[in-house]
Design an enzyme around this catalytic site. Structure first.
Site, PDB file in Angstrom:
ATOM      1  N   VAL A  53       4.708   6.915  -0.281  1.00 24.64           N
ATOM      2  CA  VAL A  53       6.020   6.329  -0.028  1.00 24.64           C
ATOM      3  C   VAL A  53       6.201   5.122  -0.954  1.00 24.64           C
ATOM      4  O   VAL A  53       5.366   4.869  -1.821  1.00 24.64           O
ATOM      5  CB  VAL A  53       6.184   5.939   1.465  1.00 24.64           C
ATOM      6  N   THR A  83       0.800  -1.229   0.000  1.00 24.98           N
ATOM      7  CA  THR A  83       0.000   0.000   0.000  1.00 24.98           C
ATOM      8  C   THR A  83       0.832   1.278   0.000  1.00 24.98           C
ATOM      9  O   THR A  83       0.273   2.386   0.033  1.00 24.98           O
ATOM     10  CB  THR A  83      -0.901   0.004   1.250  1.00 24.98           C
ATOM     11  N   GLU A  84       2.143   1.141  -0.064  1.00 23.81           N
ATOM     12  CA  GLU A  84       3.014   2.295   0.139  1.00 23.81           C
ATOM     13  C   GLU A  84       2.730   3.458  -0.809  1.00 23.81           C
ATOM     14  O   GLU A  84       2.668   4.614  -0.378  1.00 23.81           O
ATOM     15  CB  GLU A  84       4.489   1.868   0.005  1.00 23.81           C
ATOM     16  N   VAL A  85       2.587   3.177  -2.114  1.00 19.07           N
ATOM     17  CA  VAL A  85       2.439   4.289  -3.064  1.00 19.07           C
ATOM     18  C   VAL A  85       1.180   5.097  -2.794  1.00 19.07           C
ATOM     19  O   VAL A  85       1.112   6.286  -3.130  1.00 19.07           O
ATOM     20  CB  VAL A  85       2.453   3.802  -4.529  1.00 19.07           C
ATOM     21  N   LEU A  90       0.246   6.021  -0.026  1.00 18.43           N
ATOM     22  CA  LEU A  90       0.572   6.924   1.081  1.00 18.43           C
ATOM     23  C   LEU A  90       1.679   7.895   0.700  1.00 18.43           C
ATOM     24  O   LEU A  90       2.145   8.673   1.530  1.00 18.43           O
ATOM     25  CB  LEU A  90       1.001   6.114   2.310  1.00 18.43           C
TER      26      LEU A  90
END
Length: 250
Positions: free
Chosen positions: A131, A125-127, A129
């Site tokens: 990151v 899920t980073e992108v 957020l």
């Protein structure tokens, strides 16, 4: 203060349990520190042959503790933790009790084997957020199909356990009621392996593919001869011929 990581040992297997369900076993500084301490204990105990990593609650690990991150606290040493699991000479089995997200997938892919209930879900899920899955990419990209990694790193899409097995993120997806039996199946087989042989064997899939064919045959011939001459091999072969258990069995 209650611990965030619990440790138990039985019959040569150390079970390390993430026990911070209030924040879905997120990788807070305290949880990472306690997990590293538990792993160090297991690695230093000659009676421990196999390590199982699991969690309490409905989620295996939600990734970074975003409250800590947003408060500007120093980040936990996740690279050191993941590296400790990856380099462990003792086999480490991930027993996912539920979904894993982001940094939690770094733990999963650092383990040698991973079993999840077929109801578990996964996502990078980073992108979403702002990151990127930077640190965990080091282990994830050594396990996953490259095209699938690109797909999920870029989209952040949630995928199920069957897909996770298909792309190499986990070894097996099983019905929830069969989870413990599947983990016991793996740990039982691992306990039958000789400790030094297991430590060497787990490195082969990482090192041999980088060799040329000629180098590979040459170096593996040396390793094979060395192992056949080892004390472990002498004991293992003698036990086989004498139809008894080798001495390293718990």
């Amino acid at each position: 203060m209650d611990p965030l990581v619990r440790y138990a040992e039985d019959g040569g297997t150390a079970t390390i349990t993430l026990d911070s369900p209030r924040n879905r076993n997120a990788l807070s500084r305290r949880l990472v520190a306690e997990l590293r301490e538990a792993l160090t204990t297991a690695l230093g105990d000659d009676g421990v042959r196999v390590i199982v990593l699991t969690g309490t609650g409905t989620v295996f690990c939600a990734g970074a503790d975003l409250k800590e991150q947003s408060a500007g606290e120093p980040p936990p040493d996740v690279p050191g933790l993941v590296g400790l699991i990856w380099d462990s000479p003792k086999p480490v089995v991930a027993r996912l009790n539920g979904p894993a997200r982001a940094g939690g997938l770094g733990l999963v892919t650092a383990c040698d084997l991973a079993v999840a209930p077929d109801t578990a879900t996964f996502a990078f899920t980073e992108v979403r957020l702002g990151v990127v899955p930077a640190m965990i990419a080091v282990t994830c990209l050594r396990r996953m199909d490259p095209r699938a990694a690109a797909e999920y790193f870029l989209t952040g899409e949630v995928f199920d356990a069957r897909r996770a097995q298909e792309i190499g993120l986990i070894n097996r997806a099983v019905p929830a009621e069969e989870l413990d039996a599947a983990v016991a199946h793996y740990t039982g087989m691992l306990l039958r392996g000789a400790p030094e042989a297991l430590a060497i064997a787990k490195r082969l899939p990482r090192t041999v593919p980088a060799m040329t064919v000629e180098e590979g045959f040459a170096r593996m011939a040396e390793l094979s001869a060395e192992r056949f001459g080892s004390d472990e091999a002498k004991e293992g072969i003698a036990a086989f011929l004498e139809k008894r258990d080798p001495r390293w069995l718990p």
